[in-house]
Design a protein around this motif. Structure first.
Motif, mmCIF file in Angstrom:
data_model
loop_
_atom_site.group_PDB
_atom_site.id
_atom_site.type_symbol
_atom_site.label_atom_id
_atom_site.label_comp_id
_atom_site.label_asym_id
_atom_site.label_seq_id
_atom_site.Cartn_x
_atom_site.Cartn_y
_atom_site.Cartn_z
ATOM 1 N N VAL A 147 0.865 -1.183 0.000
ATOM 2 C CA VAL A 147 0.000 0.000 0.000
ATOM 3 C C VAL A 147 0.899 1.230 0.000
ATOM 4 N N ARG A 148 0.804 1.990 -1.070
ATOM 5 C CA ARG A 148 1.536 3.250 -1.147
ATOM 6 C C ARG A 148 0.554 4.372 -0.852
ATOM 7 N N LYS A 149 0.988 5.312 -0.056
ATOM 8 C CA LYS A 149 0.033 6.292 0.466
ATOM 9 C C LYS A 149 0.653 7.671 0.569
ATOM 10 N N SER A 150 -0.201 8.632 0.489
ATOM 11 C CA SER A 150 0.178 10.024 0.627
ATOM 12 C C SER A 150 -1.079 10.800 0.999
ATOM 13 N N LEU A 151 -0.937 12.101 1.067
ATOM 14 C CA LEU A 151 -2.104 12.959 1.218
ATOM 15 C C LEU A 151 -2.539 13.406 -0.167
ATOM 16 N N GLU A 152 -3.790 13.187 -0.470
ATOM 17 C CA GLU A 152 -4.316 13.572 -1.774
ATOM 18 C C GLU A 152 -4.435 15.087 -1.849
ATOM 19 N N PRO A 153 -4.242 15.670 -3.027
ATOM 20 C CA PRO A 153 -4.415 17.125 -3.159
ATOM 21 C C PRO A 153 -5.888 17.496 -3.177
ATOM 22 N N ALA A 154 -6.542 17.259 -2.060
ATOM 23 C CA ALA A 154 -7.959 17.586 -1.901
ATOM 24 C C ALA A 154 -8.242 17.674 -0.412
ATOM 25 N N TYR A 155 -9.200 18.536 -0.045
ATOM 26 C CA TYR A 155 -9.551 18.643 1.366
ATOM 27 C C TYR A 155 -11.046 18.411 1.542
ATOM 28 N N THR A 156 -11.377 17.801 2.678
ATOM 29 C CA THR A 156 -12.782 17.610 3.049
ATOM 30 C C THR A 156 -13.217 18.808 3.883
ATOM 31 N N GLN A 157 -14.394 19.339 3.573
ATOM 32 C CA GLN A 157 -14.879 20.539 4.227
ATOM 33 C C GLN A 157 -16.266 20.301 4.812
ATOM 34 N N LEU A 158 -16.593 21.112 5.813
ATOM 35 C CA LEU A 158 -17.971 21.215 6.276
ATOM 36 C C LEU A 158 -18.575 22.405 5.552
ATOM 37 N N ALA A 159 -19.591 22.144 4.730
ATOM 38 C CA ALA A 159 -20.266 23.197 3.980
ATOM 39 C C ALA A 159 -21.499 23.653 4.739
ATOM 40 N N LEU A 160 -21.671 24.958 4.853
ATOM 41 C CA LEU A 160 -22.810 25.556 5.532
ATOM 42 C C LEU A 160 -23.639 26.319 4.509
ATOM 43 N N ASN A 161 -24.872 25.916 4.336
ATOM 44 C CA ASN A 161 -25.749 26.529 3.336
ATOM 45 C C ASN A 161 -26.294 27.854 3.865
ATOM 46 N N GLY A 162 -25.832 28.956 3.286
ATOM 47 C CA GLY A 162 -26.228 30.275 3.770
ATOM 48 C C GLY A 162 -27.387 30.892 3.034
ATOM 49 N N GLU A 163 -28.113 30.111 2.230
ATOM 50 C CA GLU A 163 -29.193 30.708 1.450
ATOM 51 C C GLU A 163 -30.379 31.102 2.317
ATOM 52 N N SER A 164 -30.743 30.273 3.301
ATOM 53 C CA SER A 164 -31.907 30.573 4.132
ATOM 54 C C SER A 164 -31.754 29.879 5.475
ATOM 55 N N GLY A 165 -32.693 30.151 6.382
ATOM 56 C CA GLY A 165 -32.655 29.512 7.695
ATOM 57 C C GLY A 165 -31.621 30.133 8.603
ATOM 58 N N PRO A 166 -31.333 29.510 9.742
ATOM 59 C CA PRO A 166 -30.402 30.084 10.715
ATOM 60 C C PRO A 166 -29.030 30.390 10.133
ATOM 61 N N LEU A 167 -28.569 29.566 9.183
ATOM 62 C CA LEU A 167 -27.222 29.750 8.656
ATOM 63 C C LEU A 167 -27.127 30.904 7.657
ATOM 64 N N SER A 168 -28.232 31.549 7.350
ATOM 65 C CA SER A 168 -28.153 32.768 6.539
ATOM 66 C C SER A 168 -27.569 33.913 7.359
ATOM 67 N N ASP A 169 -27.530 33.755 8.677
ATOM 68 C CA ASP A 169 -26.931 34.740 9.574
ATOM 69 C C ASP A 169 -25.452 34.389 9.750
ATOM 70 N N GLU A 170 -24.585 35.310 9.356
ATOM 71 C CA GLU A 170 -23.146 35.055 9.438
ATOM 72 C C GLU A 170 -22.702 34.714 10.855
ATOM 73 N N ARG A 171 -23.342 35.292 11.848
ATOM 74 C CA ARG A 171 -22.948 35.030 13.237
ATOM 75 C C ARG A 171 -23.180 33.572 13.602
ATOM 76 N N VAL A 172 -24.247 32.987 13.096
ATOM 77 C CA VAL A 172 -24.519 31.577 13.385
ATOM 78 C C VAL A 172 -23.494 30.694 12.682
ATOM 79 N N ARG A 173 -23.160 31.039 11.439
ATOM 80 C CA ARG A 173 -22.149 30.259 10.717
ATOM 81 C C ARG A 173 -20.807 30.331 11.442
ATOM 82 N N ARG A 174 -20.449 31.521 11.876
ATOM 83 C CA ARG A 174 -19.180 31.667 12.593
ATOM 84 C C ARG A 174 -19.210 30.894 13.912
#
Length: 808
Positions: free
Chosen positions: A361-388
């Motif tokens: 098994v040959r291994k490395s870190l792939e040139p990609a990152y996993t992220q948590l995406a927050l949908n800011g279109e509507s709802g509580p996460l439309s408020d920047e303070r909640v996202r932060r």
């Protein structure tokens, strides 16, 4: 960051496998690699390919390489191109500037003698001088006509060509022949910093010169190529694409006689390795673990270390033998049968382990990152303070450790959305958002009106159904509408040029004392009203099929794909399978089956699991703060769901409720991420060598279309600003690399401050490779050099399924 399945240079090509889950595995740590200068390459940029000089490799034989499926097209510029398209065309066609292990483009002398900007004023002019020996497989020299034809096909001016995108090509004003066809002068109407990413891969004019051959002809075959290999055959019934040496290749002679790409589903890779039908395969953690275990099968005394017979002690073996040869005929018969079955099981398992022990098994870190995406279109996460607040509640280091430390890989969370550690433009700008701080998270939530007692308290001056309630609802609807139409204000504040980083942090600190007092008071009220608290938690439950929690619109805004995001709309059906790794299959429109994965959905009306009870659950106006966390349900996404569960616990600690909603792998990206039907989600973005070009559509400010839909390009969080767009525009037009990089770093700081995308960890790359193979494995950022791949000297090796073996 390029669109899924639409390569523009090596980094862009890797984006076709962007959405992958990550697993955990215990195998030996990756040894560091050395750079050309003798310094240590950061592990994020390292590669594990077992390098060897060409003279140590045997000449001849066949290598079989696992791919997910036979590609739907061999035209890398069409929307349904995928990772297999990238892998295959990389061996067949010119890439003028392949990437090195640091993710930097480097001129390939097999194709270019030189390429540089020779004029900046009044317009940018790039002069390409082609290698005089470079020819297509039909003997015609590679020259200016090929550049002209590709520019015209990809410029976007002729709608007859079905292209996925035209970034960069639309800035070209004209292409001229120099003193001969080997000199190509490219004049740009507007400066373009990422010009090295153009004309890669380069197709012959026979493909790009006419819409018919571009749209249809190049999908299934490439008659004219210019790489170390040429296309031998495509057999969709057998699931193979065979490449053979090109006798006209002018560079280093390929060590392999042929290269076979075989379609093997990710969940079938371990079986394929055991059968010996492949020599190289990207594998999931379970398959990699099996390979690692095989090396430890036998101990020094010959006793199996694992598997059948491993738990049989000498005393137990002696008793079994005694019973099998004893005077009790019935017991002896049973014992003999059991011993025979055990011998068969041991023999079968030993054969399997012997087969797997052929691989490393040959291994490395792939040139990609996993992220948590927050949908800011509507709802509580439309408020920047909640996202932060969500972001400040997360311990990114803990999440990275959980995924990467068991692999022996570096577990430093990414500090940039636009580059990875080791790349020239990388700078840790996460300080614009701040590290984990539960107190600051609660202060931000309190400032946004979310308090402990808010989930059980209605506004004091209103009654159910009152006019005030209606006004509140109307205001909420209006805010949600504004979130879609004015993401700039939501993401970075009312003034586009105001630095929100310091302002947001200051706001959090200023509200800290007030929030603590309010929290203490509300906690007492909550303890006093346990029944009301229980009622509020019950309100946080939702029914599968209903649109709770979050009171989101029952009919989310339609996703109107912008031209720059055309790749996503078509390619995603085939790329969604990569979300889960193990158990994933290639999914196309014609392959989609009704219903979800087993266990993905409950019948309509079935109550979903409630969030864990929390004494500090926050709310506002009688509604609890509960976010819908959408994750894939497939068997290969257990690790991704494990990360999700850790995130839920971290959010619960600051009073944010998060419910995991499992959906089928087929619908995860297409029906939820791309359409905006989620509050939080986990998915990955590949890094790129050209962030000024490729990053803009990912973080561009969404625009409202005339029909009410939202044009989001690739910005699935729906959070952006005019200022961020302007920084990208300036960076892509700046020919000074340092100035362009500084602009990108400013853009990244504002992306962090907007808190729509929270990078968590860089994904691991696990590749099972025949131990005799060299110069192949976990490439990281680097482009494979196919002519240097081969088996160690002596008699050439090859997989049992290979059609050609032996020394040539």
């Amino acid at each position: 960051m390029a669109h899924l399945g639409v390569p523009r240079g090596t980094a862009r090509q890797r984006r076709s496998v962007a959405l992958l889950a990550t697993g955990v595995l215990t195998i030996p740590a990756l040894a560091g690699c050395s750079s050309d200068s003798g310094g240590r390459v950061p592990v994020a940029m390292g590669q594990d390919i077992a390098p060897a000089a060409r003279d140590r490799l045997a000449d001849g034989s066949t290598l079989t390489w696992a791919i997910d499926a036979v590609p739907a097209t061999l035209n890398a510029f069409q929307a349904d191109a995928d990772g297999a398209t990238t892998r295959i065309t990389g061996a067949l066609l010119p890439t003028l500037f392949p990437l090195d292990e640091r993710g930097e483009p480097r001129l390939d002398p097999d194709y270019l003698e030189s390429a540089k900007v020779i004029e900046r004023e009044p317009k940018q002019v790039v002069l390409y001088k082609l290698n005089q020996r470079a020819v297509w497989s039909d003997g015609r020299e590679i020259g200016a006509p090929d550049f002209v034809a590709q520019w015209r096909a990809l410029s976007g001016k002729d709608s007859a060509f079905w292209t996925a995108r035209n970034a960069g090509y639309e800035r070209i004003e004209k292409i001229e022949r120099g003193k001969d066809d080997l000199q190509v002068r490219v004049t740009f109407s507007k400066p373009y910093a990422d010009w090295r990413g153009l004309f890669s891969p380069l197709y012959p004019k026979e493909v790009t010169g006419a819409a018919g051959t571009f749209n249809d002809g190049a999908r299934t075959t490439l008659k004219n190529t210019a790489g170390p290999f040429r296309l031998g055959s495509v057999d969709k019934d057998k699931g193979t694409v065979t490449l053979v040496r090109d006798p006209r290749w002018w560079g280093d002679r390929p060590k392999l006689e042929s290269l076979v790409f075989r379609a093997v589903k990710p969940e079938d890779r371990a079986d394929a390795l055991t059968e010996g039908s492949v020599d190289v395969a990207d594998v999931d953690p379970a398959a990699a673990h099996s390979v690692a275990q095989a090396a430890r099968y036998r101990t020094g005394n010959g006793q199996p270390a694992h598997g059948p017979g491993a738990d049989i002690t000498p005393a137990a073996a002696l008793r079994s033998w005694a019973v099998a040869h004893g005077s009790d005929e019935k017991a002896a018969e049973a014992a003999q049968k059991a011993r025979a079955e055990n011998r068969e099981a041991v023999a079968a398992y030993a054969a399997e382990q012997k087969a797997l022990n052929r691989f490393a098994v040959r291994k490395s870190l792939e040139p990609a990152y996993t992220q948590l995406a927050l949908n800011g279109e509507s709802g509580p996460l439309s408020d920047e303070r909640v996202r932060r607040a969500v972001a400040r509640a997360l311990d990114r280091q803990e999440l990275a450790d959980a995924v990467l430390k068991p692999l022996g890989l570096a577990a430093k969370p990414p500090g940039s959305h636009l580059a990875l550690a080791g790349q020239p433009v990388y700078k840790d700008a996460s300080g614009a958002l701040g590290d984990q701080d539960a107190k600051e998270a609660r202060a931000l939530l309190a400032d946004a009106g979310w308090t402990t007692g808010g989930a059980v308290q209605k506004p004091g001056d209103t009654k159910a159904g009152s006019e005030a309630d209606k006004k509140t609802d109307e205001k909420t609807d209006g805010d949600a509408e504004d979130a879609g139409k004015k993401p700039a204000d939501e993401a970075t504040g009312k003034a586009a040029d105001q630095d929100k980083d310091e302002a947001a942090d200051k706001a959090g600190k200023d509200t800290g004392a007030t929030a603590d007092k309010a929290a203490d008071k509300d906690a007492k009220a909550a303890d006093k009203d346990e029944k009301d608290d229980k009622a509020s938690r019950d309100e946080g439950l939702y029914i599968v099929g209903d649109e709770k929690p979050g009171d989101r619109d029952p009919a989310p805004r339609a996703l109107a794909t912008a031209p720059a995001a055309a790749a996503q709309s078509a390619a995603v059906l085939r790329q969604v399978a990569a979300v889960t790794g193990e158990g994933a299959t290639r999914v196309g429109t014609q392959d989609k089956q009704p219903g979800g994965a087993p266990g993905a959905y409950a019948p309509q009306g079935t109550a979903a699991p409630a969030p864990a009870p929390a004494s500090n659950r926050l709310g506002k106006d009688g509604k609890p703060l509960t976010l819908r966390f959408v994750l894939p349900s497939g068997p290969g996404s257990q690790s991704l769901r494990g990360v999700g569960e850790k995130i839920v616990a971290m959010l619960d600690a600051v009073g944010i409720g998060a419910q995991i909603t499992k959906v089928s792998d087929e619908s995860y990206f297409k029906d939820h991420i791309a359409s905006g039907d989620y509050d939080m989600a986990l998915y990955s973005w590949p890094a790129t060598a050209y962030p000024a070009t490729d990053g803009r559509p990912v973080f561009a400010k969404p625009e409202a279309a005339t029909d009410g839909s939202l044009l989001v390009e690739q910005n699935y969080t729906r959070i952006g600003s005019d200022h961020i767009d302007q920084l990208f525009d300036r960076a892509v037009s700046e020919l000074d690399a340092k100035t362009s990089g500084d602009l990108l770093k400013q853009a990244d700081a504002r992306i962090w401050a907007a808190a729509g995308s929270i990078p968590l960890y860089q994904r691991p790359q696990l590749v099972a490779v025949d131990k005799k193979l060299r110069n192949v494995g976990a490439f990281g950022f680097a482009s494979p050099r196919y002519q240097d791949i081969g088996f160690l000297g002596g008699q050439a090796a090859g997989s049992t399924a290979s059609p050609a073996k032996g020394t040539k």
